[in-house]
Design a protein around this motif. Structure first.
Motif, mmCIF file in Angstrom:
data_model
loop_
_atom_site.group_PDB
_atom_site.id
_atom_site.type_symbol
_atom_site.label_atom_id
_atom_site.label_comp_id
_atom_site.label_asym_id
_atom_site.label_seq_id
_atom_site.Cartn_x
_atom_site.Cartn_y
_atom_site.Cartn_z
ATOM 1 N N VAL A 75 0.815 -1.205 0.000
ATOM 2 C CA VAL A 75 0.000 0.000 0.000
ATOM 3 C C VAL A 75 0.855 1.264 0.000
ATOM 4 O O VAL A 75 0.434 2.315 -0.522
ATOM 5 N N TYR A 76 2.087 1.196 0.531
ATOM 6 C CA TYR A 76 2.945 2.374 0.591
ATOM 7 C C TYR A 76 3.708 2.609 -0.712
ATOM 8 O O TYR A 76 4.295 3.687 -0.899
ATOM 9 N N GLN A 77 3.711 1.618 -1.594
ATOM 10 C CA GLN A 77 4.385 1.741 -2.895
ATOM 11 C C GLN A 77 5.839 2.198 -2.712
ATOM 12 O O GLN A 77 6.323 3.094 -3.409
ATOM 13 N N GLN A 80 6.418 5.889 -2.372
ATOM 14 C CA GLN A 80 6.175 6.754 -3.524
ATOM 15 C C GLN A 80 4.700 7.080 -3.723
ATOM 16 O O GLN A 80 4.342 7.716 -4.710
ATOM 17 N N ALA A 81 3.832 6.660 -2.799
ATOM 18 C CA ALA A 81 2.394 6.831 -3.009
ATOM 19 C C ALA A 81 1.970 8.290 -2.944
ATOM 20 O O ALA A 81 1.035 8.699 -3.647
ATOM 21 N N CYS A 82 2.622 9.118 -2.132
ATOM 22 C CA CYS A 82 2.183 10.508 -1.938
ATOM 23 C C CYS A 82 3.364 11.470 -1.983
ATOM 24 O O CYS A 82 3.423 12.434 -1.207
ATOM 25 N N LEU A 106 3.970 6.966 3.496
ATOM 26 C CA LEU A 106 3.416 7.095 2.141
ATOM 27 C C LEU A 106 4.293 7.972 1.247
ATOM 28 O O LEU A 106 4.049 8.055 0.046
ATOM 29 N N TRP A 418 -5.398 6.792 4.607
ATOM 30 C CA TRP A 418 -5.934 6.154 3.390
ATOM 31 C C TRP A 418 -6.635 7.188 2.512
ATOM 32 O O TRP A 418 -6.522 7.164 1.280
ATOM 33 N N LYS A 421 -4.059 9.080 0.658
ATOM 34 C CA LYS A 421 -3.529 8.273 -0.453
ATOM 35 C C LYS A 421 -4.467 8.324 -1.650
ATOM 36 O O LYS A 421 -4.043 8.497 -2.797
ATOM 37 N N ARG A 422 -5.769 8.172 -1.391
ATOM 38 C CA ARG A 422 -6.750 8.237 -2.491
ATOM 39 C C ARG A 422 -6.742 9.637 -3.104
ATOM 40 O O ARG A 422 -6.901 9.791 -4.319
ATOM 41 N N GLU A 425 -3.849 9.915 -5.407
ATOM 42 C CA GLU A 425 -4.015 9.105 -6.617
ATOM 43 C C GLU A 425 -4.854 9.812 -7.669
ATOM 44 O O GLU A 425 -4.963 9.325 -8.794
#
Length: 1053
Positions: A75-77, A80-82, A106, A418, A421-422, A425
């Motif tokens: 979930v944290y990629q 690189q997620a945020c 994140l 979360w 994160k959305r 995205e």
């Protein structure tokens, strides 16, 4: 493993970070670490990787392994997620820091501002299993070696903040201390971003920081603009917290913690406390952490009597203000309560110091709790969007006795991360808000029992935590008002004025609908012609017909020939109360005289709301129909059984279990209590006027709810929780109810000692009440020989304590109601684990379990081992007997520790359940007071002889009926709560009797005196009696469940 002293200064700084116990020491040590490594603090996740790469230190490797394992979740990629998201977190409480850690993982840039400059809160927080696993995964044992090593799982707020602060700093969170967030600064023009208004003047870098996410964790006193806050009020509740110095002496470590003692199921403890010290409490909890932490709920009158409060004020802020609280008296109060609860084993209690250097003891109000209507908003100006989220107390203020604050706070922090994160995205604002609100709906319902069992899988993804998750429970169209193009009005505080509890069943009937329903139900009865809601009911025949329609078999209509109107009405009122759970609102004489039409309409509306789904064709009616009267009916029978038992001093007579109504062939005789003239107009205690919604009927007399209190302690009397003394006629709570003819038991009689009405399989609600089967109801002590097997001879006790126990299947006792985990644990100990699903004569199974427990232990080799758990006296006795006879517990210390922790956890669950019930009872009482006030206004308007239009009067009447229905719904919920109280009472009583019986069983038969034998027989009789009562309660619940099945819209899967 020992390591040579390192000469690397970075290593020394890292050790200082690990060991630092003050906020400023953590910050200075971390800054020294960054200087030694040539890094700037607050560099985000890249800073963590640089520290890890440059700090090649053996002591840090276990911590890096834990953090890397968490960060490696998909979930944290990989951080690189945020990466393009800038966040501002307000507040360095546990929830704010936990949210900052997730956002940093994140990959977001995270800046945190905190108005305080040190962590000084010693108060202790209860931890759920998932929070323990979560904190251990962040290296909690590395930072705080004593983490969760006791018999209860908890941590002080200060220690929790310290360890989360250290993790946040390592992950690159930029933290600013002594800075207060005062509001938002919208972008002045296109191309600019949102900034924060901060006090005092912040550094230029912070003042110019532009962010697109704001997470507020600043506590319940501060909520950002735009959010609506709802107040949930209950009865006045005063909490007291006290922290005493923990010197960690051997004597202190041996004092067992108190997971929670509540008056609602253990009144004897609080009565002893009152007699010994004059202190009157509702509950008390004791945790042993950095300090000896006590928290309790005190009664206002007690605080006034003992001089803790100078003067009684109606305003809570003024009542508990510093000018009205006497510090010295408060300290004496807290010290005396703590000393009594621990039997004086803590020695001389010295208060710890708070942030201002004063004794850390305080009184606080938790009468009302604030809850945000929404958890997130989006504001947009000049094309710049800002996502705002709430976590911690500014989202939902927790009810402290439930121990849910930090657990639900962490869940909210995960949900907020979360949401970010959305947002990063690229999901639309309305879609992000709808998902967040869908999760928010689940928050208040969460508990360790209804979340995923595998806490190791918990992560940022909500699906890993919540079973049956529906992220579309709230649609984007429902959250449009949470998306502001411009910042709107300031925060609005709304009062939760009428908490109606369970929603009312269906719509409220109008006067015409009620009349039509009554005509349908009474159609076909000879001599019954219902044309109105007043004079048609004066002869009593219509009410008898209505009761007969809903409960056939009580008597035949032909038996009413020659019976007077007053007698018939009295019989119908009594049967409606005893067999349908419909409590009277007016007397029989008032109904016959027709001088209270509003009262009659309100009374008949109760029938309609409870039984309107009943088909018109004649036949029995299920007592569980729409579920409004069944609990009230059961508690009414319980109350009458208790009163009947008291009147008959000779308890062992069949009359204690006789049905509360006469057989159909018994002549109908009026009850005098239903004939008192204008009995419903005046309160039987204060003599003041009673309005319809104020009327509470008990023993055929009417009272104000506020007047219906214990004659001694003035506590509110709950259904089935009181008794009327036949000598003086006063009402008492069960703790203070005089016991004629039972002086030897007067000290320990409580709600757990009352008798439940024993239900038989033939005593279904669709038939008239009949006596129970003789083998179950003819004597307080059942005659089945298998029940007597609980008393063991010396050879049988030897067999029980041996691993070679082989039970005789032919002599196996019938199944009993489920017991608490605490009792099961002790039985498992004495029975050499028989009954916990483990094979007899298989010690290798225990070895495997022991090894499994050790393998599951998350403690690494360099972390401090768990301490041995001090035992309370009764558990110590059981363990000592078992160890003396078989040595089992010495062979399996981990299993011993596991059983004990499970028992303590079960006690904690019971305490939390009791406190949730008590809180809901207080909320219901507050809601009923508001309903009574509204109802009084409407009734005065309807009874006035003014020239109001008929249409207006019809509207008032409909509003009054709506209030009556809400009141009935609240009363029904109150009855449901009291049934749960009965379960807790009986569970506690059974546990106590189990322990007492085992004390006698452990004595040698040859050494027992006649008095010992007699006492053992008496304890056994009481134990069997309690088991029978639990059986009755279980049968009642099962009967109600089955009776409700046909009322569903379709077949049940």
């Amino acid at each position: 493993m020992a390591s040579p002293t390192s000469t690397n200064p970075a290593h020394a700084h890292f050790e200082s970070v690990l060991q630092a116990q003050l906020c400023q020491d953590v910050l200075s040590s971390f800054q020294g670490l960054c200087r030694a490594l040539g890094l700037e603090p607050g560099g985000g996740l890249p800073q963590y990787h640089k520290i890890k790469a440059q700090l090649n230190y053996w002591s840090a490797k276990s911590l890096w392994a834990k953090l890397d394992k968490r960060a490696s979740q998909p979930v944290y990629q990989q951080g690189q997620a945020c990466t393009s998201t800038k966040c501002l977190v307000v507040g360095a409480g546990p929830c704010g820091l936990r949210a900052a850690v997730e956002l940093a993982m994140l990959g977001a840039r995270v800046v945190l501002v905190e108005k305080r400059t040190k962590f000084s809160r010693h108060n202790v927080l209860h931890l759920w299993p998932f929070t323990i696993h979560d904190l251990r995964a962040l290296g909690a044992k590395k930072f705080y070696g004593r983490f969760c090593t006791g018999s209860l799982d908890h941590i002080s707020i200060r220690q929790l903040q310290l360890l989360l602060l250290k993790v946040a700093l390592l992950l690159g969170v930029e933290i600013h201390w002594g800075v207060t967030f005062t509001g938002l600064q919208p972008p002045p023009r296109k191309g600019s971003g949102w900034r924060a208004q901060l006090q005092p003047s912040p550094p230029a870098q912070l003042a110019n920081y532009e962010f697109d996410v704001l997470i507020s964790a600043a506590g319940g006193k501060f909520v950002p603009e735009g959010f609506t806050v709802r107040e949930m009020r209950g009865k006045l509740a005063i909490g007291i917290t006290a922290n005493f110095v923990n010197r960690r002496t051997v004597e202190e470590t041996q004092v067992p913690e108190i997971s929670g003692v509540a008056r609602i199921y253990n009144q004897s403890f609080f009565q002893s406390l009152l007699k010994a010290t004059g202190i009157d409490l509702e509950n008390i909890v004791y945790y042993k952490d950095d300090t000896h932490y006590f928290v309790m709920t005190a009664k206002k009158q007690c605080l006034l009597r003992l001089g803790v409060l100078r003067q009684d004020w109606p305003e809570t802020d003024r009542l508990l203000g510093s000018a009205n609280v006497v510090p010295e008296a408060l300290q004496r109060f807290a010290r005396a309560a703590a000393d009594f609860a621990t039997h004086g084993k803590l020695g001389k209690l010295e208060f710890a110091q708070d942030a201002h250097g004063r004794p850390d003891v305080s009184a606080f109000d938790f009468t009302s709790m604030m809850r945000a209507e929404s958890s997130a908003r989006v504001q947009e100006k000049h094309g710049a969007r800002l996502l705002l989220g709430l976590v911690g107390d500014c989202l939902v203020e927790p009810f402290w006795p439930l121990g849910t604050g930090v657990a639900r706070g962490f869940l909210a922090a995960f949900d907020a991360a979360w949401m970010v994160k959305r947002w990063a995205e690229g999901a639309g604002p309305l879609e992000v808000l709808a998902e967040r609100e869908s999760l928010y709906q689940l928050l208040s319902q969460t508990s360790p029992e209804n979340m995923h069992r595998n806490v190791a899988q918990y992560g940022l993804d909500p699906a890993s935590r919540y079973p049956n998750l529906n992220l579309r429970a709230v649609t984007p169209s429902q959250v449009r008002d949470l998306y502001d193009v411009e910042a709107k009005e300031p925060v609005r505080r709304m009062s939760d004025k009428t908490d109606s509890g369970k929603p009312a069943t269906g719509s409220v009937a109008t006067q015409e609908e009620l009349l039509h329903w009554c005509q349908e139900q009474t159609a076909g009865y000879p001599g019954v012609h219902v044309t109105n809601l007043s004079s048609s009911w004066a002869d009593g025949l219509a009410l008898c017909a209505l009761v007969h329609r809903l409960r056939p078999g009580l008597l035949e209509p032909s038996e009413l020939q020659g019976v007077g109107a007053l007698e018939a009405t009295s019989w119908a009122l009594k049967m409606a109360e005893h067999e349908l759970g419909i409590t009277p609102v007016l007397s029989a004489q008032a109904m016959v005289a027709g001088n209270d039409p509003l009262g009659l309409i309100a009374y008949l509306s109760h029938f309609h709301s409870a039984f309107k789904s009943t088909p018109h064709n004649p036949g029995p009616v299920s007592q569980g129909s729409p579920g409004t009267a069944s609990a009230v009916l059961f508690l009414g029978k319980l109350q009458r059984t208790l009163q009947r038992t008291r009147v008959q001093v000779e308890a062992e007579t069949p009359s204690t279990e006789e049905p509360p109504v006469p057989e159909p062939d018994v002549p109908v005789t009026p009850a005098s209590q239903y004939q008192e003239a204008s009995a419903e107009d005046l309160c039987a205690l204060c003599g003041e006027h009673l309005y319809i919604l104020e009327r509470l009927c008990a023993n055929g007399r009417f009272f104000h709810r506020s007047c219906f209190r214990c004659h001694i302690c003035e506590a509110t009397l709950w259904p089935s929780g009181y008794g009327q003394h036949p000598g003086d006629g006063h009402f008492y709570c069960l703790q203070h109810l005089p016991q004629p003819g039972h002086k030897e038991d007067s000290s320990d009689r409580g709600p757990e000692s009352q008798d439940l009405p024993i239900h038989s399989e033939n005593n279904m609600p669709s038939r008239p009440s009949i006596p129970v089967a003789p083998q179950e109801g003819t004597s307080p002590v059942p005659s089945q020989p298998t029940r007597r097997l609980i008393r063991l001879s010396s050879p049988e006790r030897q067999r029980l304590s041996s691993l070679h126990l082989t039970p005789d299947p032919e002599m196996e006792a019938p199944p009993k109601p489920p017991r608490s985990c605490s009792v099961l644990a002790r039985q498992a100990l004495e029975g050499s684990f028989v009954g916990w699903g483990m094979p007899v004569q298989s010690p290798q199974v225990l070895v495997a379990v022991e090894k499994e427990e050790e393998e599951e232990s998350p403690c690494s080799s360099d972390e401090e081992a768990e301490e041995d758990v001090p035992l309370d006296s009764d558990t110590e006795q059981v363990l000592w007997n078992l160890a003396k006879n078989s040595g089992t517990m010495n062979s399996y210390p981990t299993w011993r520790r596991t059983l004990l922790r499970r028992a303590k956890e079960e006690e904690m669950k019971r305490f939390c359940k009791a406190q949730a019930i008590q809180r809901r009872q207080n909320e219901i009482e507050a809601a009923l007071r508001e309903l009574e006030a509204k109802g009084t206004e409407l009734e005065l308007a309807l009874r006035s002889r003014g020239s109001s239009p008929e249409q207006q009067k019809a509207l008032w009447l409909e509003q009054l009926l709506q209030l009556v229905q809400k009141k009935n719904s609240l009363v029904a919920e109150e009855a449901e709560l009291m049934i749960t109280v009965q379960e807790l009472n009986l569970e506690e009583k059974q546990w106590q009797l189990d322990q007492e019986l085992r004390t006698y069983m452990n004595q040698e038969e040859a050494l027992k005196t006649a008095a010992d034998q007699q006492a053992e027989d008496e304890v056994l009789r009481k134990l069997v009696d309690v088991v029978n009562q639990r059986d009755a309660l279980i049968r009642f619940q099962e009967e109600r469940r089955l009776s409700e099945l046909p009322s569903g819209p379709g077949p049940q899967g």
